[in-house]
Design a protein around this motif. Structure first.
Motif, PDB file in Angstrom:
ATOM      1  N   ASP A   1       0.861  -1.183   0.000  1.00 26.77           N
ATOM      2  CA  ASP A   1       0.000   0.000   0.000  1.00 26.77           C
ATOM      3  C   ASP A   1       0.887   1.218   0.000  1.00 26.77           C
ATOM      4  O   ASP A   1       1.867   1.275   0.745  1.00 26.77           O
ATOM      5  N   HIS A   2       0.538   2.200  -0.815  1.00 25.55           N
ATOM      6  CA  HIS A   2       1.225   3.484  -0.731  1.00 25.55           C
ATOM      7  C   HIS A   2       0.587   4.227   0.431  1.00 25.55           C
ATOM      8  O   HIS A   2      -0.623   4.209   0.571  1.00 25.55           O
ATOM      9  N   SER A   3       1.417   4.858   1.261  1.00 29.29           N
ATOM     10  CA  SER A   3       0.827   5.512   2.430  1.00 29.29           C
ATOM     11  C   SER A   3      -0.094   6.639   1.979  1.00 29.29           C
ATOM     12  O   SER A   3       0.163   7.278   0.971  1.00 29.29           O
ATOM     13  N   GLY A   4      -1.150   6.833   2.723  1.00 28.70           N
ATOM     14  CA  GLY A   4      -1.972   8.012   2.507  1.00 28.70           C
ATOM     15  C   GLY A   4      -3.205   7.786   1.661  1.00 28.70           C
ATOM     16  O   GLY A   4      -3.780   6.709   1.585  1.00 28.70           O
ATOM     17  N   HIS A   5      -3.574   8.848   1.011  1.00 28.77           N
ATOM     18  CA  HIS A   5      -4.854   9.022   0.350  1.00 28.77           C
ATOM     19  C   HIS A   5      -5.003   8.115  -0.872  1.00 28.77           C
ATOM     20  O   HIS A   5      -4.077   7.971  -1.650  1.00 28.77           O
TER      21      HIS A   5
ATOM     22  N   GLU B   1      12.738   7.671  24.800  1.00 25.76           N
ATOM     23  CA  GLU B   1      12.088   8.745  25.560  1.00 25.76           C
ATOM     24  C   GLU B   1      10.576   8.736  25.359  1.00 25.76           C
ATOM     25  O   GLU B   1       9.879   9.649  25.805  1.00 25.76           O
ATOM     26  N   ARG B   2      10.067   7.779  24.641  1.00 24.72           N
ATOM     27  CA  ARG B   2       8.617   7.623  24.432  1.00 24.72           C
ATOM     28  C   ARG B   2       7.989   8.831  23.745  1.00 24.72           C
ATOM     29  O   ARG B   2       6.901   9.276  24.116  1.00 24.72           O
ATOM     30  N   VAL B   3       8.693   9.407  22.807  1.00 26.91           N
ATOM     31  CA  VAL B   3       8.101  10.524  22.068  1.00 26.91           C
ATOM     32  C   VAL B   3       8.031  10.236  20.561  1.00 26.91           C
ATOM     33  O   VAL B   3       7.866  11.144  19.769  1.00 26.91           O
ATOM     34  N   THR B   4       8.117   8.954  20.217  1.00 31.07           N
ATOM     35  CA  THR B   4       8.006   8.611  18.791  1.00 31.07           C
ATOM     36  C   THR B   4       6.668   9.071  18.224  1.00 31.07           C
ATOM     37  O   THR B   4       6.600   9.638  17.137  1.00 31.07           O
ATOM     38  N   THR B   5       5.587   8.838  18.982  1.00 34.23           N
ATOM     39  CA  THR B   5       4.267   9.216  18.474  1.00 34.23           C
ATOM     40  C   THR B   5       4.169  10.725  18.297  1.00 34.23           C
ATOM     41  O   THR B   5       3.600  11.207  17.316  1.00 34.23           O
ATOM     42  N   VAL B   6       4.710  11.459  19.240  1.00 34.39           N
ATOM     43  CA  VAL B   6       4.690  12.926  19.119  1.00 34.39           C
ATOM     44  C   VAL B   6       5.392  13.338  17.828  1.00 34.39           C
ATOM     45  O   VAL B   6       4.858  14.096  17.020  1.00 34.39           O
ATOM     46  N   TYR B   7       6.573  12.791  17.636  1.00 35.04           N
ATOM     47  CA  TYR B   7       7.335  13.161  16.439  1.00 35.04           C
ATOM     48  C   TYR B   7       6.611  12.721  15.161  1.00 35.04           C
ATOM     49  O   TYR B   7       6.490  13.486  14.213  1.00 35.04           O
ATOM     50  N   GLU B   8       6.116  11.499  15.184  1.00 32.29           N
ATOM     51  CA  GLU B   8       5.528  10.945  13.961  1.00 32.29           C
ATOM     52  C   GLU B   8       4.148  11.512  13.636  1.00 32.29           C
ATOM     53  O   GLU B   8       3.750  11.508  12.477  1.00 32.29           O
ATOM     54  N   THR B   9       3.391  11.928  14.668  1.00 34.09           N
ATOM     55  CA  THR B   9       2.025  12.391  14.388  1.00 34.09           C
ATOM     56  C   THR B   9       1.849  13.899  14.524  1.00 34.09           C
ATOM     57  O   THR B   9       0.881  14.439  14.000  1.00 34.09           O
TER      58      THR B   9
ATOM     59  N   ALA C   1      -4.395   4.221  14.196  1.00 38.26           N
ATOM     60  CA  ALA C   1      -3.147   4.745  13.652  1.00 38.26           C
ATOM     61  C   ALA C   1      -2.075   3.654  13.719  1.00 38.26           C
ATOM     62  O   ALA C   1      -2.132   2.765  14.576  1.00 38.26           O
ATOM     63  N   MET C   2      -1.137   3.719  12.812  1.00 35.84           N
ATOM     64  CA  MET C   2      -0.052   2.736  12.797  1.00 35.84           C
ATOM     65  C   MET C   2       0.750   2.835  14.105  1.00 35.84           C
ATOM     66  O   MET C   2       1.019   3.936  14.570  1.00 35.84           O
ATOM     67  N   PRO C   3       1.096   1.690  14.698  1.00 42.17           N
ATOM     68  CA  PRO C   3       1.877   1.754  15.941  1.00 42.17           C
ATOM     69  C   PRO C   3       3.160   2.556  15.737  1.00 42.17           C
ATOM     70  O   PRO C   3       3.764   2.489  14.662  1.00 42.17           O
ATOM     71  N   GLU C   4       3.543   3.280  16.774  1.00 43.25           N
ATOM     72  CA  GLU C   4       4.671   4.202  16.627  1.00 43.25           C
ATOM     73  C   GLU C   4       5.976   3.509  16.252  1.00 43.25           C
ATOM     74  O   GLU C   4       6.790   4.061  15.532  1.00 43.25           O
ATOM     75  N   ASP C   5       6.159   2.295  16.736  1.00 42.96           N
ATOM     76  CA  ASP C   5       7.435   1.654  16.452  1.00 42.96           C
ATOM     77  C   ASP C   5       7.394   0.869  15.138  1.00 42.96           C
ATOM     78  O   ASP C   5       8.398   0.304  14.725  1.00 42.96           O
ATOM     79  N   LEU C   6       6.231   0.843  14.498  1.00 41.34           N
ATOM     80  CA  LEU C   6       6.172   0.168  13.194  1.00 41.34           C
ATOM     81  C   LEU C   6       6.508   1.135  12.064  1.00 41.34           C
ATOM     82  O   LEU C   6       7.179   0.782  11.091  1.00 41.34           O
ATOM     83  N   ARG C   7       6.054   2.356  12.219  1.00 44.91           N
ATOM     84  CA  ARG C   7       6.181   3.325  11.130  1.00 44.91           C
ATOM     85  C   ARG C   7       7.613   3.430  10.567  1.00 44.91           C
ATOM     86  O   ARG C   7       7.806   3.356   9.357  1.00 44.91           O
ATOM     87  N   PRO C   8       8.627   3.586  11.440  1.00 46.43           N
ATOM     88  CA  PRO C   8       9.973   3.709  10.865  1.00 46.43           C
ATOM     89  C   PRO C   8      10.456   2.437  10.172  1.00 46.43           C
ATOM     90  O   PRO C   8      11.460   2.460   9.468  1.00 46.43           O
ATOM     91  N   GLN C   9       9.736   1.336  10.370  1.00 46.52           N
ATOM     92  CA  GLN C   9      10.182   0.080   9.766  1.00 46.52           C
ATOM     93  C   GLN C   9       9.641  -0.094   8.346  1.00 46.52           C
ATOM     94  O   GLN C   9      10.114  -0.951   7.602  1.00 46.52           O
TER      95      GLN C   9
END
Length: 929
Positions: free
Chosen positions: A68-72, A520-528, A88-96
DNA sequence: GACATCACG
DNA sequence: GACGTACGTGATGTCC
């Protein structure tokens, strides 16, 4: 190899593989840097097992992994709620995700995705074509949406259960043959993908109806004949919805492909590609197994302990290799390096800090610390050369077009991560060169997510703090003041070490920060909240807003006249001429010469002459009143009506502000060059400046702003039931506060009492003090303290919140927003006069920050929500969004934008208080607001 | 470049 | 017991 009759195509549903791999394995991380890697590991294992399994008697001739291409996708255009309830995609999956693309390529399997389409559509298109060419197709997936493709040589293979799904199996599952599966799904709907279907009809009933009437169209046409009244009514009432559902469910067999079936021929592993990739991921056992399988030696993967002792592997900044890219061959070599790496640090050099005027001068690239390159493109010959050849280019540079044509595929490649420091800047420069850079990471924003409140996030600060190195300053290259030159006048030799080092530093910062995100548990903040905002802001800034120069110019003249009049009066009253704009001179006139009371000296020894002081004097002395009037007009003229004109871009006729994402500690944006977040509105005279902000012909400006968002968030966070109830009922919150505090019934409320309550409500958000409230309300301090005491008595939950927050800040030295954004409070445990400030900042930050997070979420979702409408998002002013909309589309835009804004907290945070948005429109900002 | 002032949420 | 005090920003002009 051409795909012909007798060929066998395997299509792997890549996204399904990824999710399976992710959920099947614990959250593994790469040992050396903590990068989450579990899903990639599982994915690679599955690919290898697939290759081994498929080498039997029924081996495929062609194979591809489809993602799947991300997005719309086009389905979102059909139905904006499509898959809207997906988590939403889990925070630790997105960078993978990008790594799984690289893994597929490393395994030498064709790997494809197409923007705007789902993997299922690509699979459908390939399956149809393969079938038409007389071949066989096996789809490795158990997704029921793919079952409509079964038949005529197309089968599914559930890779987990190793079970083949043929036409008979599909019929068993759906109760209808594969070619009717779409019809049945359209009726039954699907809660996972949020497909509405026909309410009250499940898959059983759907199959029954389809089998009875033959197909969906016939069924809908003859719905009136259905004997059961509820079914009959549902089908008739929801016909449109059912037909829409069919469009959503039906796979598109005509997806435009940028590759051909013939490109998918099965290929052997290339050990020189696969093993280095596995080594980079640090997959020890898989490397060993595959090396055995290939009969080669397994690559050595150092244990992290070993690398830690061998730390000087990363070169220092004095031991670096900086290459100059002067021709296509060298550039091609670098592009190869980038592709092999999968990521690259990028830094553009230009002629201006204003991206709307800047010209690209060169590009710096870095793929490993200490090894960077600079691609000069538009350097001019240095001083001393022929003055008449001023516009010529220095020698030894590639033609710009050729270089950009080579770079574009890399910068736009979804499998290659581009890393920048404040990459919004580079993204805008490149956008003006026709390059849509993606995906991106930003070291400034990584630092912001990790360290907001600790320090600034400029490259020099970060480099000094985290790399122990002071980057080369730009000053010696450009000079300063009048004699300053632009970067294109710097010689390539001088530019090379500077530019290359910036890319080098950026890469090193990324390597230092990226693994920290997770810890530091801020992956979601950064990613979203950070990363996805970059393209949205870049677009808004490039849109700009039209500002009418003539209106501003007229106002400037009028202000100048008024000021001249006031100036004469002031000088007359003072008995001498002096510079009214000089607080020093004014103070001496007021307090030394005229001996007026209230002369307080500040820390520099000068008298204070600010509004508060002058306002106290103004009741008795005309001079003070006139100075206040003069100052108000002077401010409007110099900061707004004069200065704004200089910011109108001559090419676009619009003003293009620049938003700093990492400027404010709380998560708010800041607007600069010019600041469009402080255009006057509170005074009538100032508000008229907004009349100069206009819409293009045939358009209107549309403003939507959150009503009382910070108080609502306070009510939620502190859990104040009375306030929540008041918001739920749509009551006037300040009047209600007044009523509760002063025991005045709502119907007897006076504006004065309400005003005081309003000041208290705001004071609470700011970390109230008796002194501050007293000053604001101009009442005795004791009285103000009495108000506060009564407020806390009435709403004890607020005091509890404040105490809780303070204690939390003291313990952790940070506070956080509802969305997990962390704001560091390093001063909180310091002693001295600054600790009070730290407390109040700590109390305010979660409230202001949560509000900032909410509107960020709305902004990130906005482009998709208004896609296809003649509307552009132009400005953000903390709780307001301003759009420019074609006249006919205003209502639709308001409706969609309001929906996004009011629900922006969902689904991550469920607020106990509803957010409401007020909207307005008009030919200019004054009328829209 | 520091400081004071004042525009906004 | 004194001190300094509402939160968060950016731009301008004066003065050194």
């Amino acid at each position: 190899m051409a795909f012909d009759k007798g060929c066998h195509l395997h299509l792997i549903d890549g996204s399904a593989y990824i999710f399976r791999a992710y959920h099947a394995l614990p959250p593994l991380t790469r040992k050396s840097d903590g990068l989450p890697i579990g899903a990639v590991a599982g994915f690679c294992n599955m690919l290898h097992r697939y290759v081994l399994d498929s080498n039997g008697g029924d081996a495929p001739t062609h194979a591809a992994v489809i993602f799947d291409h991300s997005g719309h996708t086009f389905r979102n255009d059909l139905y904006d709620l499509y898959k809207a309830n997906r988590e939403a995609m889990p925070e630790d999956l997105r960078p993978q995700i990008p790594l799984t693309r690289r893994a597929t390529e490393a395994f030498n399997i064709a790997c494809h995705e197409i923007e705007g389409y789902e993997a299922d559509d690509i699979i459908a298109t390939l399956a149809c074509e393969a079938r038409n060419r007389g071949g066989r197709v096996t789809i490795l997936s158990s997704d029921k949406d793919l079952m409509q493709l079964v038949g005529g040589g197309v089968e599914l293979l559930d890779p987990m259960k190793n079970r083949r799904i043929d036409a008979a199996a599909v019929e068993e599952r759906f109760g209808v043959p594969p070619e009717r599966v779409v019809d049945a799904q359209a009726l039954a709907g699907d809660s996972v993908d949020n497909i509405p279907g026909a309410p009250g009809i499940g898959i059983k009933t759907a199959a029954l109806l389809i089998n009875e009437y033959g197909d969906l169209d016939t069924l809908l046409d003859r719905a009136g004949e259905i004997p059961q009244p509820r079914r009959r009514q549902t089908l008739i009432e929801h016909r449109v919805q059912i037909e829409l559902s069919r469009e959503l469910v039906r796979l598109d067999c005509d997806t435009p492909l940028d590759f051909s079936l013939d490109d998918l021929a099965v290929r052997d592993y290339d050990p020189d590609v696969l093993l280095p990739f596995l080594a980079e991921m640090e997959f020890r056992s898989l490397s060993r197994r595959i090396a055995e399988h290939l009969g080669v030696e397994a690559p050595a993967i150092p244990e992290p302990e070993a690398t830690a002792t061998a730390a000087p592997e990363t070169p220092g900044f004095d031991d670096v290799k900086h290459e100059r890219i002067g021709d296509a061959a060298t550039l091609a070599q670098w592009i190869e390096r980038i592709r092999a790496r999968g990521y690259v640090a990028v830094d553009t050099e230009t002629t201006s800090l204003d991206e709307m005027k800047a010209e690209l001068v060169g590009v710096a690239l870095c793929v490993e610390p200490g090894h960077a390159a600079y691609l000069p493109l538009r350097h001019r010959p240095g001083a001393g050369s022929d003055l008449f050849a001023d516009d010529s280019l220095a020698v030894g540079q590639m033609p710009v077009d050729e270089a950009l044509a080579l770079l574009k595929p890399v910068l736009e490649d979804p499998a290659i991560l581009k890393i920048g420091q404040n990459i919004k800047y580079d993204a805008k420069i490149l956008a003006r060169c026709g390059i849509d850079i993606a995906p991106i990471d930003d070291t400034m924003l990584l630092s912001y997510a990790l360290h907001a409140g600790l320090h600034g996030h400029g490259m020099d600060t970060l480099c000094e703090r985290y790399l122990g190195h002071t980057p080369l300053p730009i000053k010696p290259l450009l000079g300063a003041g009048k004699s300053a030159i632009t970067f294109d006048r710097v010689t390539v030799d001088d530019a090379l070490p500077y530019a290359a080092e910036d890319a080098d530093v950026t890469l090193r910062l990324w390597q230092a920060f990226k693994p920290q995100l997770h810890r530091e548990r801020v992956t979601t903040v950064y990613e979203t909240l950070e990363r996805p905002l970059i393209p949205v802001l870049a677009q808004m800034e490039m849109n700009g807003i039209k500002v009418d120069r003539a209106t501003l110019s007229r106002m400037s003249s009028a202000f100048a006249q008024k000021m001249a009049g006031l100036e004469a009066e002031i000088h007359g009253l003072a008995g001498e001429t002096f510079n009214i704009g000089s607080p020093k001179q004014l103070g001496e006139i007021l307090f030394d010469k005229m001996n007026l009371p209230g002369g307080k000296r500040g820390k520099t020894g000068a008298y204070s002459t600010n509004v508060d002081v002058l306002e106290d004097l103004a009741t008795e002395h005309d001079l003070a009143r006139r100075v206040l009037d003069w100052r108000a007009i002077s401010k409007l003229k110099s900061t707004y009506t004069d200065a704004l004109q200089t910011h109108i871009n001559p090419e676009t006729g619009r003003v293009h502000t620049c938003y700093s994402i990492a400027g404010a500690n709380t998560g708010r944006l800041a607007s600069t060059d010019p600041n469009l977040q402080n255009i006057p509105v509170r005074s009538e005279e100032g508000r008229r400046i907004r009349e100069a902000f206009v819409a293009e012909e045939g358009n209107l400006l549309v403003s939507l702003d959150y009503s009382q968002i910070e108080l609502r968030i306070l009510a939620h966070i502190a859990g104040i039931d009375e306030l929540k109830a008041a918001f739920a009922e749509g009551l006037d919150i300040h009047a209600l506060t007044a009523s509760e505090m002063f025991h005045v019934p709502l119907d007897q409320m006076t504006p004065e009492i309400r005003r005081q309550a309003k000041a208290i409500n705001f004071g609470v958000i700011y970390g109230i003090s008796g002194f501050g409230l007293a000053r604001n309300l101009r009442i005795p301090r004791a009285e103000a303290q009495g108000f506060i005491d009564r407020y806390f008595e009435r709403f004890p939950g607020i005091r509890d919140y404040m105490e809780r927050t303070k204690a939390f800040a003291r313990e952790h030295e940070y506070v956080q927003t509802l969305f997990g954004r962390r704001i560091r409070t390093p001063e909180i445990n310091a002693k001295g006069p600054r600790s009070g400030l730290a407390y109040r900042a700590a109390i305010n930050a979660p409230i202001q920050g949560t509000a900032a997070d909410v509107i960020r979420r709305a902004m990130i979702r906005m482009p998709a929500a208004i896609k296809g409408l003649p509307a552009r998002m132009l400005l953000q002013v903390h709780d307001e969004l301003l759009f420019e909309v074609a006249e006919g589309a205003v209502d639709e835009v308001i409706s969609r934008a309001r929906d996004v804004m009011e629900n922006a907290a969902d689904p991550v945070v469920h607020l106990d208080v509803k957010l409401t948005v007020d909207a307005g429109s008009g030919p200019n900002w004054a009328q829209a607001h």
